[in-house]
Write an enzyme that holds these catalytic residues in place. Structure first.
Site, PDB file in Angstrom:
ATOM      1  N   HIS A 265       0.848  -1.185   0.000  1.00  0.00           N
ATOM      2  CA  HIS A 265       0.000   0.000   0.000  1.00  0.00           C
ATOM      3  C   HIS A 265       0.879   1.228   0.000  1.00  0.00           C
ATOM      4  O   HIS A 265       1.922   1.234   0.656  1.00  0.00           O
ATOM      5  CB  HIS A 265      -0.920   0.001   1.235  1.00  0.00           C
ATOM      6  CG  HIS A 265      -2.076   0.917   1.087  1.00  0.00           C
ATOM      7  ND1 HIS A 265      -1.985   2.251   1.387  1.00  0.00           N
ATOM      8  CD2 HIS A 265      -3.333   0.699   0.632  1.00  0.00           C
ATOM      9  CE1 HIS A 265      -3.153   2.813   1.133  1.00  0.00           C
ATOM     10  NE2 HIS A 265      -3.991   1.899   0.667  1.00  0.00           N
ATOM     11  N   ASP A 319      -7.793  -5.581   0.223  1.00  0.00           N
ATOM     12  CA  ASP A 319      -8.243  -6.480  -0.834  1.00  0.00           C
ATOM     13  C   ASP A 319      -7.788  -7.914  -0.642  1.00  0.00           C
ATOM     14  O   ASP A 319      -8.265  -8.802  -1.340  1.00  0.00           O
ATOM     15  CB  ASP A 319      -7.739  -5.976  -2.189  1.00  0.00           C
ATOM     16  CG  ASP A 319      -8.597  -4.846  -2.699  1.00  0.00           C
ATOM     17  OD1 ASP A 319      -9.759  -4.767  -2.280  1.00  0.00           O
ATOM     18  OD2 ASP A 319      -8.103  -4.055  -3.526  1.00  0.00           O
TER      19      ASP A 319
HETATM   20  N1  ACO Z   1       4.094  -7.621  -4.034  1.00  0.00           N
HETATM   21  C1  ACO Z   1       5.443  -7.669  -4.030  1.00  0.00           C
HETATM   22  N2  ACO Z   1       6.234  -6.580  -3.966  1.00  0.00           N
HETATM   23  C2  ACO Z   1       5.617  -5.383  -3.898  1.00  0.00           C
HETATM   24  C3  ACO Z   1       4.228  -5.274  -3.877  1.00  0.00           C
HETATM   25  C4  ACO Z   1       3.451  -6.439  -3.948  1.00  0.00           C
HETATM   26  N3  ACO Z   1       2.120  -6.395  -3.959  1.00  0.00           N
HETATM   27  N4  ACO Z   1       3.890  -3.973  -3.818  1.00  0.00           N
HETATM   28  C5  ACO Z   1       5.041  -3.293  -3.794  1.00  0.00           C
HETATM   29  N5  ACO Z   1       6.092  -4.140  -3.844  1.00  0.00           N
HETATM   30  C6  ACO Z   1       7.511  -3.788  -3.840  1.00  0.00           C
HETATM   31  C7  ACO Z   1       7.911  -3.257  -5.212  1.00  0.00           C
HETATM   32  O1  ACO Z   1       8.362  -4.280  -6.058  1.00  0.00           O
HETATM   33  C8  ACO Z   1       8.999  -2.286  -4.822  1.00  0.00           C
HETATM   34  O2  ACO Z   1      10.164  -3.033  -4.539  1.00  0.00           O
HETATM   35  P1  ACO Z   1      11.640  -2.431  -4.876  1.00  0.00           P
HETATM   36  O3  ACO Z   1      11.769  -1.211  -4.008  1.00  0.00           O
HETATM   37  O4  ACO Z   1      12.569  -3.539  -4.517  1.00  0.00           O
HETATM   38  O5  ACO Z   1      11.627  -2.105  -6.351  1.00  0.00           O
HETATM   39  C9  ACO Z   1       8.525  -1.687  -3.497  1.00  0.00           C
HETATM   40  O6  ACO Z   1       7.688  -2.695  -2.926  1.00  0.00           O
HETATM   41  C10 ACO Z   1       7.734  -0.404  -3.676  1.00  0.00           C
HETATM   42  O7  ACO Z   1       6.674  -0.666  -4.596  1.00  0.00           O
HETATM   43  P2  ACO Z   1       5.896   0.432  -5.443  1.00  0.00           P
HETATM   44  O8  ACO Z   1       5.201  -0.226  -6.570  1.00  0.00           O
HETATM   45  O9  ACO Z   1       6.833   1.563  -5.772  1.00  0.00           O
HETATM   46  O10 ACO Z   1       4.851   0.958  -4.376  1.00  0.00           O
HETATM   47  P3  ACO Z   1       3.668   1.962  -4.683  1.00  0.00           P
HETATM   48  O11 ACO Z   1       3.462   2.728  -3.443  1.00  0.00           O
HETATM   49  O12 ACO Z   1       3.904   2.718  -5.942  1.00  0.00           O
HETATM   50  O13 ACO Z   1       2.443   0.985  -4.971  1.00  0.00           O
HETATM   51  C11 ACO Z   1       0.617  -0.422  -4.720  1.00  0.00           C
HETATM   52  C12 ACO Z   1       1.450   0.693  -4.071  1.00  0.00           C
HETATM   53  C13 ACO Z   1       0.148   0.010  -6.099  1.00  0.00           C
HETATM   54  C14 ACO Z   1      -0.619  -0.700  -3.864  1.00  0.00           C
HETATM   55  C15 ACO Z   1       1.502  -1.688  -4.815  1.00  0.00           C
HETATM   56  O14 ACO Z   1       1.876  -2.118  -3.527  1.00  0.00           O
HETATM   57  C16 ACO Z   1       0.825  -2.792  -5.580  1.00  0.00           C
HETATM   58  O15 ACO Z   1       0.883  -2.828  -6.810  1.00  0.00           O
HETATM   59  N6  ACO Z   1       0.130  -3.759  -4.855  1.00  0.00           N
HETATM   60  C17 ACO Z   1      -0.577  -4.807  -5.511  1.00  0.00           C
HETATM   61  C18 ACO Z   1      -1.940  -4.282  -6.006  1.00  0.00           C
HETATM   62  C19 ACO Z   1      -2.918  -4.054  -4.879  1.00  0.00           C
HETATM   63  O16 ACO Z   1      -3.082  -4.871  -3.997  1.00  0.00           O
HETATM   64  N7  ACO Z   1      -3.615  -2.926  -4.966  1.00  0.00           N
HETATM   65  C20 ACO Z   1      -4.638  -2.552  -3.999  1.00  0.00           C
HETATM   66  C21 ACO Z   1      -4.179  -1.400  -3.168  1.00  0.00           C
HETATM   67  S1  ACO Z   1      -5.364  -1.044  -1.905  1.00  0.00           S
HETATM   68  C22 ACO Z   1      -6.661  -0.413  -2.754  1.00  0.00           C
HETATM   69  O17 ACO Z   1      -6.553   0.224  -3.750  1.00  0.00           O
HETATM   70  C23 ACO Z   1      -7.968  -0.700  -2.235  1.00  0.00           C
END
Ligand code: ACO
Length: 383
Positions: A265, A319
């Site tokens: 998140h 979620d």
């Molecule tokens: N699984 C594994 N690794 C993850 C995940 C994940 N779900 N989410 C983030 N990371 C890692 C990334 O690979 C990144 O690693 P790195 O620094 O080694 O490159 C680091 O964590 C930061 O990730 P970002 O994508 O930059 O985080 P951001 O804040 O932009 O994204 C988001 C947040 C979109 C929610 C992301 O965590 C994600 O894509 N999660 C999966 C989708 C999801 O569950 N969305 C629902 C969110 S809640 C809602 O909307 C109701």
């Protein structure tokens, strides 16, 4: 100042940039706390109904008994869809994604209930009642029609969650199932300046009508990085199939740096408080209706992800467990995000009202990184 000459710092994803002043909800991402108008989400989930929480979000205070009775009565009275809307739903492709139908259906409602004079209290009131009451009927009607069944007329003797289950199944809703859905709706109703709420405020700032505001927000919610994640979680759980395959499949995903849906998140760096409430609900539902192996698979994924990704602040978000609960409530997997939408309408509308109060149209700037001014070569001189 010209946009082409200034170079403000660009923040990808607008992380940490305030887009509005808002009193609707707040989050403490380090401690995993969520408040609606100052009330902790756990307390609201324990003591309130969705209708009560919708009022709180919209008007800033918990309703009195008579305020709630009036509001709830109006919602019950306005649940029906005009036959033209039901006819329209009969003509969309049965393969359409429920979120696409929801977005279209809400846009269509705007043609039947014109609300262009958005500053008028009566227009605001009518939009609030119409949208919160009719969106569940839209979703349920499409889910029935695409299976070749007729849409079910809403009942006005049931609360919003119980009536939704009734419109889906045509059976008397189980009280435990209805309360579980009611709490799910509370948990999803609002969540500060996320992508769809930001969308709703941008559209609201143009003084577009509330149906345009909410249908735009539905489009934003539909993506897999936002509301669409709950559906993807179920597909992942089903593709894994059994607890003993979790380490191999999910371990491989983590090795490849694939994202695990339902995890991570932008704001929470610990477990989402809504995921904790949802886990309790899941347990309560399984005790009542029978267990689901997907829950054990999900718990093993959480353990593995915590071990391997916890240091990055990656934990279950709302979620991660919601899909398992919805599945037990007999809601089809591709409709999970639409259930989220039914609930989030309340939050979007609260932000719509807040945006209108002291509105200024959104018009951010950009960091231009394209070509400098160049001379144009007319077509006949180009090779
Ligand atoms: N699984 C594994 N690794 C993850 C995940 C994940 N779900 N989410 C983030 N990371 C890692 C990334 O690979 C990144 O690693 P790195 O620094 O080694 O490159 C680091 O964590 C930061 O990730 P970002 O994508 O930059 O985080 P951001 O804040 O932009 O994204 C988001 C947040 C979109 C929610 C992301 O965590 C994600 O894509 N999660 C999966 C989708 C999801 O569950 N969305 C629902 C969110 S809640 C809602 O909307 C109701």
């Amino acid at each position: 100042m010209s946009e082409t000459t200034t170079k403000p710092a660009f923040v990808n994803g607008l992380e940490g940039i305030p887009a509005a002043e808002s009193g609707v909800s707040s989050i403490n991402g380090q401690l995993g706390k969520l408040y609606y108008r100052g009330y902790a989400i756990e307390d609201l989930a324990e003591h309130c109904t969705f209708e009560e929480v919708a009022w709180l979000l919209l008007y800033g205070e918990l309703p009195s008994q008579s305020q709630l009775a009036t509001f709830d009565g109006q919602l019950r009275q306005h649940r029906r869809l005009k036959y033209n809307i039901v006819d329209m739903l009969k003509h969309v492709p049965v393969t359409a994604h429920p979120m696409a139908v929801l977005q279209t259906g809400i846009g269509a409602l705007g043609m039947f209930y014109p609300g262009r004079e958005v500053q008028k209290p009566e227009v605001q009131q009518s939009a609030v009642i119409n949208l919160i009451s009719k969106v569940p009927t839209l979703v349920a009607a499409f889910l029935r029609l695409r299976e070749g069944n007729s849409a079910i007329t809403p009942r006005d003797d049931l609360g919003l969650a119980a009536n939704f289950l009734y419109m889906l199944t045509e059976r008397e809703p189980d009280p435990v199932a209805a309360r579980v859905l009611d709490v799910c709706l509370i948990l999803h109703a609002e969540h500060t300046m996320n992508a769809s709420t930001f969308t709703s405020r941008v559209v609201a700032s143009t003084l577009a009508d509330p149906y345009a505001v909410v249908s735009s927000a539905v489009g934003s919610l539909s993506g897999p990085l936002h509301g669409g994640a709950n559906e993807q979680v179920l597909y992942l759980l089903d593709s894994i199939g059994s607890v003993d395959r979790v380490d191999e499949v999910v371990g491989g995903m983590i090795d490849r740096k694939d994202k695990i849906m339902g995890m991570g998140h932008r704001v929470y760096k610990t477990k989402d408080p809504r995921a904790k409430v949802l886990q309790k609900l899941a347990t309560r539902l399984f005790d009542h209706l029978g267990t689901d192996e997907r829950y054990e698979i999900a718990r093993r994924i959480e353990t593995l992800a915590t071990e391997r990704l916890g240091s990055k602040g990656i934990y279950p978000n709302v979620d991660f467990y919601s899909g398992i609960v919805y599945s037990k409530l007999e809601i089809p997997t591709d409709a999970f995000t639409a259930i989220f939408g039914i609930s989030r309408v309340a939050g979007w509308l609260a932000h719509w009202l807040e945006q209108l109060d002291g509105n200024r149209i959104f018009r951010p700037t950009q960091v231009y990184n394209g070509a400098a001014h160049r001379e144009l070569t007319p077509m006949h001189q180009r090779g």
